[in-house]
Write an enzyme that holds these catalytic residues in place. Structure first.
Site, PDB file in Angstrom:
ATOM      1  N   HIS A 102       7.561  -4.660   7.406  1.00 47.97           N
ATOM      2  CA  HIS A 102       8.064  -5.438   6.277  1.00 47.97           C
ATOM      3  C   HIS A 102       7.259  -6.706   6.019  1.00 47.97           C
ATOM      4  CE1 HIS A 102      12.323  -3.568   6.007  1.00 47.97           C
ATOM      5  NE2 HIS A 102      11.550  -3.147   5.043  1.00 47.97           N
ATOM      6  N   CYS A 111      -0.411   6.975  -4.421  1.00 49.98           N
ATOM      7  CA  CYS A 111       0.305   5.692  -4.493  1.00 49.98           C
ATOM      8  C   CYS A 111       0.515   5.098  -3.109  1.00 49.98           C
ATOM      9  CB  CYS A 111       1.638   5.848  -5.214  1.00 49.98           C
ATOM     10  SG  CYS A 111       2.774   7.029  -4.437  1.00 49.98           S
TER      11      CYS A 111
END
Length: 579
Positions: A205, A502
């Site tokens: 994260h 992506c």
């Protein structure tokens, strides 16, 4: 993600300076003073809560713990209210953890039983952390958030300074052992030059948020915590290096690179090779605010809209109206541009408050992504209806794709549901090796596919993408992963349908040349990576890209593949981008 080499720039340590290495996220380089993050309170397990300098009684101790949990949760919520995108998501999720009734109740039960505050909090947090680590995947990543909540609660209960990033009075390089995502999200961006951690991974994260914020980031830098606060350092994300007390030559090199980056960003032409072969350059987003932020010259649309942000923050399933409003806003922010929407990618490893799955021994291989239709079909049906509604309200056609598709039958089922709901353009993600190997059959069922190279590498290499110490196995240059990408691209060319990428590999200028040569039709990445990729692609013909791709496929290892590509890359690109 970059490999920890010194290939991005010549390092000039200078007398009295030294270089630490790690894994870089991004390509930028900066120079600035170190701001060391305050560690967790160093207190004994039996440290009491004090009232007027004396140990508090049981009632006052309990009240202090309750105030601490409430205050930490409210503080995080307040930070989330002023944030957007992934930052908002992380802060909201951490606030939910601080407000978790089970966590608070178990701590208070131990305190009521006579346990000291620190011992009570540590015991319960350790229990939760063990469960999270055993679950793996997304929950394992949340252990850092959990321990951040622990540190904040202990400090608040004992009346100690809160741990975390100190107040920054000047642009600084933030250094920590393992910076919690909540701390990352709360950074004063006006005064943050870069983020460096001793632990963590390139797909965790903190690294993701740093990328979203456009900050160079280094993870797994052993010894970074020993660099004195205030020491001048050079952070080179492309090379994966932290140079303490850099000499004038290195500082000048960083300044030149910053000027070069500004020049590259000024070029906003559509993506294309030197001989005019079009390659759409798109951005990855998580919210409508992200779409509005990236809209403008140089961004040809969105290649990945992570819609799960809407769901992961919610305690109940978002309504069709709420979803449609968000999707309409995204489509209107990017009129007449391609917008690829990924349906809900959540489940066992990204638990939903309103659709909890039974405990699974291996969540990464469990009920997630499209597989949620097996247990909660209404989630997908509502989302597809909302997307069709947004399509009508915005007067634009989103490209809608499902994650975690493994078979042609699943692709057919999704396409049938989506088209029945009124979605005009339907696709799926290729992030499972089985889907790559059967890409031709899958493409027979849908209009396009998009490769998620992060998960594709995880599943192909049997390596948890959150394990930073295994980053070499998740290298985008791994030949086995390249073979799967090539197989998918060939299938797209054979049937004449678009195949995009992506995942993180799209943001690497060298890998972008390989992907174009393989036949990939669009590249989607963080907006800050577009300029370098655009420059690299524009300085090679399509035939040169094909030669580069063949060289990469012919290599026997990840380092050999990158070296082979670098050797064929135009000198101007190598020099300009510092490759």
């Amino acid at each position: 993600m970059s490999t920890p080499t010194l290939g991005a720039a010549e390092v000039h340590p200078g007398a009295g300076s030294h270089v630490l290495t790690g894994v870089g996220v991004g390509r930028r380089a900066v120079v600035g003073p170190v701001a060391q993050v305050r560690p967790a309170p160093a207190v004994a397990a039996d440290t009491p809560v004090l009232v007027d300098g004396v140990p508090a009684d049981a009632a006052a101790t309990r009240a202090a713990v309750e105030r601490a949990f409430t205050g930490v949760a409210e503080g995080l919520r307040a930070q989330a209210a002023g944030a957007t995108g992934t930052v908002k998501d992380v802060l909201s999720a951490t606030a939910q953890m601080a407000a978790d009734n089970a966590l608070r109740t178990q701590v208070l039960a131990k305190v009521d039983g006579g346990a000291p505050v620190v011992a009570a909090v540590d015991a319960v947090v350790d229990q939760f952390a063990t469960m999270f680590e055993a679950a793996g995947g997304y929950l394992a990543e949340r252990v850092t958030d959990l321990r951040s909540v622990r540190d904040r609660v202990v400090a608040a209960a004992l009346g100690l300074p809160a741990p975390g990033v100190p107040a920054l009075s000047e642009p600084s390089v933030v250094v920590a052992r393992d910076l919690a995502p909540a701390d990352t999200a709360a950074l004063d961006l006006a005064n943050v030059l870069a983020i460096v951690t001793e632990l963590g991974g390139p797909t965790g994260h903190t690294a993701i948020i740093a990328g979203q914020l456009g900050l160079p980031c280094l993870v797994r830098v052993t010894g970074a915590g020993d660099v004195p606060a205030g020491a001048l350092v050079a952070v080179d994300a492309a090379a994966g290096t932290l140079t303490v007390e850099p000499d004038e030559a290195l500082r000048a090199d960083v300044e030149r690179r910053a000027a070069r980056d500004a020049e590259l960003a000024a070029d906003t032409a559509a993506g294309a090779t030197a001989d005019g072969h079009a390659v759409a350059l798109l951005a990855n987003i998580g919210t409508a605010e992200d779409a509005e932020r990236v809209a403008g010259p140089g961004v040809e649309g969105v290649g990945l809209f992570r819609t799960e942000v809407l769901f992961l923050e919610a305690t109940t399933a978002p309504t069709q109206a709420d979803q449609a409003a968000a999707y309409t806003r995204v489509l209107r922010a990017l009129p007449e541009q391609k917008v690829v929407v990924r349906t809900l990618d959540a489940g066992a490893d990204k638990p939903l408050a309103f659709a909890t799955q039974p405990d699974e021994e291996n969540p990464a291989l469990g009920v997630r992504g499209y597989r949620l239709v097996r247990t909660n079909p209404e989630l997908l049906d509502t989302q597809l209806a909302a997307l069709a509604q947004a399509q009508a309200e915005a007067g634009a056609t989103p490209w809608v794709m499902a994650p975690m598709i493994a078979t042609p039958a699943e692709a057919r089922e999704f396409a049938t549901r989506a088209r029945a709901a009124g979605v005009a353009t339907v696709g799926v993600m290729v992030e499972v090796p089985a889907a790559a190997l059967r890409a031709r059959d899958i493409l027979a069922e849908v209009d396009f596919v998009s490769l998620g190279t992060n998960d594709l590498a995880q599943y192909a290499m049997a390596t948890d993408r959150l394990r930073g110490e295994l980053a070499d196995l998740l290298d985008v240059w791994q030949p086995a992963v390249l073979d799967l990408v090539a197989a998918t691209a060939r299938a797209g060319q054979d049937v004449g349908k678009p195949v995009g990428v992506c995942g993180e590999s799209a943001s690497d200028p060298l890998m972008a040349l390989v992907l174009v040569g393989l036949g990939i039709t669009s590249l989607s990445m963080s907006a800050g990576a577009l300029a370098a990729v655009r420059f690299a692609v524009r300085h090679h013909t399509l035939e040169q890209c094909r030669e580069i791709a063949a060289a990469a496929l012919g290599a026997s290892s990840a380092p050999d593949a990158r070296a082979a590509v670098l050797a064929l890359t135009a000198p101007e690109v190598r020099d300009t981008l510092g490759l």
